[in-house]
Scaffold this motif. Structure first.
Motif, PDB file in Angstrom:
ATOM      1  N   PRO A 373       0.852  -1.301   0.078  1.00  0.00           N
ATOM      2  CA  PRO A 373      -0.002   0.167   0.027  1.00  0.00           C
ATOM      3  C   PRO A 373       0.719   1.174  -0.108  1.00  0.00           C
ATOM      4  O   PRO A 373       1.810   1.469   0.803  1.00  0.00           O
ATOM      5  CB  PRO A 373      -0.752   0.004   1.358  1.00  0.00           C
ATOM      6  N   LEU A 374       0.562   2.245  -0.661  1.00  0.00           N
ATOM      7  CA  LEU A 374       1.183   3.364  -0.916  1.00  0.00           C
ATOM      8  C   LEU A 374       0.770   4.186   0.546  1.00  0.00           C
ATOM      9  O   LEU A 374      -0.421   4.254   0.707  1.00  0.00           O
ATOM     10  CB  LEU A 374       0.809   4.283  -2.232  1.00  0.00           C
ATOM     11  N   ARG A 375       1.713   5.094   0.834  1.00  0.00           N
ATOM     12  CA  ARG A 375       1.350   6.098   2.029  1.00  0.00           C
ATOM     13  C   ARG A 375       0.327   6.882   1.544  1.00  0.00           C
ATOM     14  O   ARG A 375      -0.754   7.380   2.027  1.00  0.00           O
ATOM     15  CB  ARG A 375       2.412   6.767   2.585  1.00  0.00           C
ATOM     16  N   SER A 376       0.590   7.313   0.386  1.00  0.00           N
ATOM     17  CA  SER A 376      -0.713   8.421  -0.225  1.00  0.00           C
ATOM     18  C   SER A 376      -1.062   7.792  -1.610  1.00  0.00           C
ATOM     19  O   SER A 376      -0.062   7.579  -2.419  1.00  0.00           O
ATOM     20  CB  SER A 376       0.193   9.825  -0.266  1.00  0.00           C
ATOM     21  N   ALA A 377      -2.047   7.840  -1.936  1.00  0.00           N
ATOM     22  CA  ALA A 377      -2.819   7.267  -3.109  1.00  0.00           C
ATOM     23  C   ALA A 377      -2.337   8.522  -4.443  1.00  0.00           C
ATOM     24  O   ALA A 377      -2.176   9.792  -3.983  1.00  0.00           O
ATOM     25  CB  ALA A 377      -4.261   7.419  -3.259  1.00  0.00           C
ATOM     26  N   LEU A 378      -2.241   7.996  -5.483  1.00  0.00           N
ATOM     27  CA  LEU A 378      -1.695   8.655  -6.512  1.00  0.00           C
ATOM     28  C   LEU A 378      -2.674   8.652  -7.715  1.00  0.00           C
ATOM     29  O   LEU A 378      -3.031   7.634  -7.950  1.00  0.00           O
ATOM     30  CB  LEU A 378      -0.139   8.393  -7.140  1.00  0.00           C
ATOM     31  N   ARG A 379      -2.964   9.843  -8.198  1.00  0.00           N
ATOM     32  CA  ARG A 379      -4.075   9.833  -9.437  1.00  0.00           C
ATOM     33  C   ARG A 379      -3.049   9.710 -10.920  1.00  0.00           C
ATOM     34  O   ARG A 379      -2.192  10.753 -10.961  1.00  0.00           O
ATOM     35  CB  ARG A 379      -5.070  10.823  -9.125  1.00  0.00           C
ATOM     36  N   VAL A 380      -3.748   9.035 -11.734  1.00  0.00           N
ATOM     37  CA  VAL A 380      -2.861   9.285 -13.249  1.00  0.00           C
ATOM     38  C   VAL A 380      -4.028   9.082 -14.284  1.00  0.00           C
ATOM     39  O   VAL A 380      -4.920   8.544 -14.085  1.00  0.00           O
ATOM     40  CB  VAL A 380      -2.040   7.884 -13.074  1.00  0.00           C
ATOM     41  N   ASP A 381      -3.736  10.134 -15.120  1.00  0.00           N
ATOM     42  CA  ASP A 381      -4.730   9.862 -16.195  1.00  0.00           C
ATOM     43  C   ASP A 381      -4.007   9.009 -17.368  1.00  0.00           C
ATOM     44  O   ASP A 381      -2.821   9.397 -17.795  1.00  0.00           O
ATOM     45  CB  ASP A 381      -4.979  11.084 -16.957  1.00  0.00           C
ATOM     46  N   LEU A 382      -4.644   7.887 -17.533  1.00  0.00           N
ATOM     47  CA  LEU A 382      -3.857   6.901 -18.310  1.00  0.00           C
ATOM     48  C   LEU A 382      -3.848   7.178 -20.138  1.00  0.00           C
ATOM     49  O   LEU A 382      -3.325   6.777 -20.729  1.00  0.00           O
ATOM     50  CB  LEU A 382      -4.496   5.440 -18.384  1.00  0.00           C
ATOM     51  N   SER A 383      -4.799   8.325 -20.247  1.00  0.00           N
ATOM     52  CA  SER A 383      -4.929   8.742 -21.585  1.00  0.00           C
ATOM     53  C   SER A 383      -3.869   9.837 -21.979  1.00  0.00           C
ATOM     54  O   SER A 383      -3.797  10.166 -23.292  1.00  0.00           O
ATOM     55  CB  SER A 383      -6.162   9.213 -21.650  1.00  0.00           C
ATOM     56  N   MET A 384      -3.051  10.075 -20.951  1.00  0.00           N
ATOM     57  CA  MET A 384      -2.332  11.256 -21.165  1.00  0.00           C
ATOM     58  C   MET A 384      -0.780  10.939 -21.784  1.00  0.00           C
ATOM     59  O   MET A 384      -0.557   9.687 -21.521  1.00  0.00           O
ATOM     60  CB  MET A 384      -1.821  12.119 -19.788  1.00  0.00           C
ATOM     61  N   GLU A 385      -0.469  11.646 -22.704  1.00  0.00           N
ATOM     62  CA  GLU A 385       0.735  11.216 -23.464  1.00  0.00           C
ATOM     63  C   GLU A 385       2.016  10.748 -22.203  1.00  0.00           C
ATOM     64  O   GLU A 385       2.770   9.749 -22.428  1.00  0.00           O
ATOM     65  CB  GLU A 385       1.457  12.364 -24.106  1.00  0.00           C
ATOM     66  N   SER A 386       2.062  11.284 -21.420  1.00  0.00           N
ATOM     67  CA  SER A 386       3.164  11.166 -20.420  1.00  0.00           C
ATOM     68  C   SER A 386       2.899   9.783 -19.349  1.00  0.00           C
ATOM     69  O   SER A 386       3.442   9.426 -18.568  1.00  0.00           O
ATOM     70  CB  SER A 386       3.214  12.182 -19.248  1.00  0.00           C
TER      71      SER A 386
END
Length: 415
Positions: A373-386
């Motif tokens: 488990p991460l200490r803090s959740a992380l949000r990611v947009d899978l559609s973004m180029e990066s």
């Protein structure tokens, strides 16, 4: 596709920007795009097809470039995705806060959910006491819901997937109401039909109040007697609504909400055009919500599986295929609240759907590549180029200790 059009099937390796694709060698649900037919604009599009497992594509030679016309163009524009190293696995390349529109609409949707559920509870109490019900009084509620869906449809979609277990009828009515109106808007149903559908969605299972509620969500096969009793809820509900002030179309939709496109439904075994288009919508949504929230005589399904099974049945004619296809495009192949595994080994929850890229939603990563488990959740947009290096490879079950030992993938209202 017109039979007169000139098409050619080519390997994916020969596909380059400027070609117009009209067919893929994978099922529609697995496509990274809403429609199979599209102009290939960049190597990014081709990467998405490769990640989805496409090997062969059919191109339209009249609407785009032909292979011989572009043979000299460099194919190096299509960049292979490289595996991530250990340091990259620990932090997303792009974090993404909930969109301001979504966060604002979520607050409105929470108030609207309370209003809808209070309305359903009030209606049920009146029906139990043989008091009159006024369908016209529900019109403002339908309008406010449609307005919320128009501003940001995912707020109410999220809440519809988060219904609880304590009040099955109320929660099911809320979920069906939201998804029906959303699907009606997507499919272009006329406004007066939307209103009738909204009223029907709130009232369609009223007959269950006269039946043993343990049958709703039994999760094991009904006996013949139990099945007959459960199916009687349609007729019982219509009788309870005899004195209610609701329009004829709402009554018809309620009467037809278990009729199937192939005639295998009940109570009258109607089929195809004998069933009103709005009834087809309620049938599909009602079935989906029952499957996801464990409301029939079978164990519940994860949203992604429920959509997949719906599509399989629709292809065989049981459900109206356009309704099911529209529901999938509306919810995404991975609906909000779905727990997923990434190709990196990380685990996440789907928080928002990207309307133009239903295989690459916005996710909240809760576990690292080693299932810690991460200490803090992380949000990611899978559609973004990066964020192209991350992709969804499977669906997880938050109720399984193996999949979610820290209970981090259980869906909650995003903050």
């Amino acid at each position: 596709m017109s039979a007169n059009r000139k098409t050619q099937q080519i390997p994916l390796a020969q596909l380059v920007p400027g070609m117009f694709v009209v067919e893929l060698d994978i099922p529609w649900m697995q496509s990274p795009f809403f429609k199979h037919s599209r102009m290939i604009a960049s190597g990014h599009d081709i990467n998405k097809l490769r990640s989805a497992g496409v090997k062969l594509v059919t191109i339209d030679l009249e609407r785009g470039s032909a292979p011989q016309q572009v043979a000299s163009e460099p194919v190096s524009a299509v960049i292979e995705t490289q595996p991530l190293n250990a340091s990259e696995l620990q932090a997303p390349t792009q974090t993404h806060d909930l969109s301001p529109g979504f966060k604002k609409e979520l607050a409105i949707a929470l108030r609207l959910r309370s209003e809808v559920k209070d309305t359903v509870r009030s209606i049920n109490e009146k029906l139990e006491r043989n008091l009159p019900v006024d369908g016209e009084a529900m019109a403002p509620l339908v309008d406010k819901t449609l307005e919320s869906l128009q501003r940001n449809e995912q707020a109410l979609q999220t809440l519809a997937h988060l219904t609880g277990k304590a009040q099955k009828l109320v929660d099911h009515a809320f979920g069906s109401f939201c998804l029906c109106l959303n699907l009606a808007a997507v499919t272009g149903l006329a406004k007066e039909e939307m209103h009738a559908l909204g009223v029907a969605a709130l009232l369609h299972d009223s007959g269950w109040m006269q039946l043993p509620l343990h049958l709703m969500g039994k999760r094991s096969d009904y006996t013949a007697a139990e099945r007959s009793l459960a199916q009687s809820h349609v007729e019982l509900g219509l009788r309870m609504l005899d004195s209610a002030n609701i329009d004829a179309l709402s009554r018809r939709i309620i009467a037809e909400h278990h009729e199937m496109n192939d005639g295998s439904g009940y109570p009258k075994q109607l089929k195809g055009d004998q069933i009103h288009p709005a009834s087809h919508i309620l049938t599909v949504v009602n079935t989906y919500d029952e499957w996801v929230h464990h409301l029939n005589d079978k164990p519940g399904m994860l949203p992604t599986k429920a959509l997949r099974v719906l599509y399989m049945h629709a292809e065989k004619g049981r459900f109206a295929l356009p309704c099911v296809a529209s529901l999938i495009s509306m919810l995404g192949v991975y609906p909000v609240t779905t727990a997923v595994r990434l190709n990196t080994g990380e685990k996440a929850v789907v928080e928002e759907i990207n309307p133009n890229s239903h295989l690459t939603p916005i996710i909240r990563i809760e576990y690292d590549s080693n299932s810690r488990p991460l200490r803090s959740a992380l949000r990611v947009d899978l559609s973004m180029e990066s964020a192209n290096e991350r992709s969804i490879t499977g669906v997880l079950d938050p109720s399984s200790p193996d999949d979610d030992p820290a209970r981090r993938l259980v869906a909650t209202v995003p903050g």
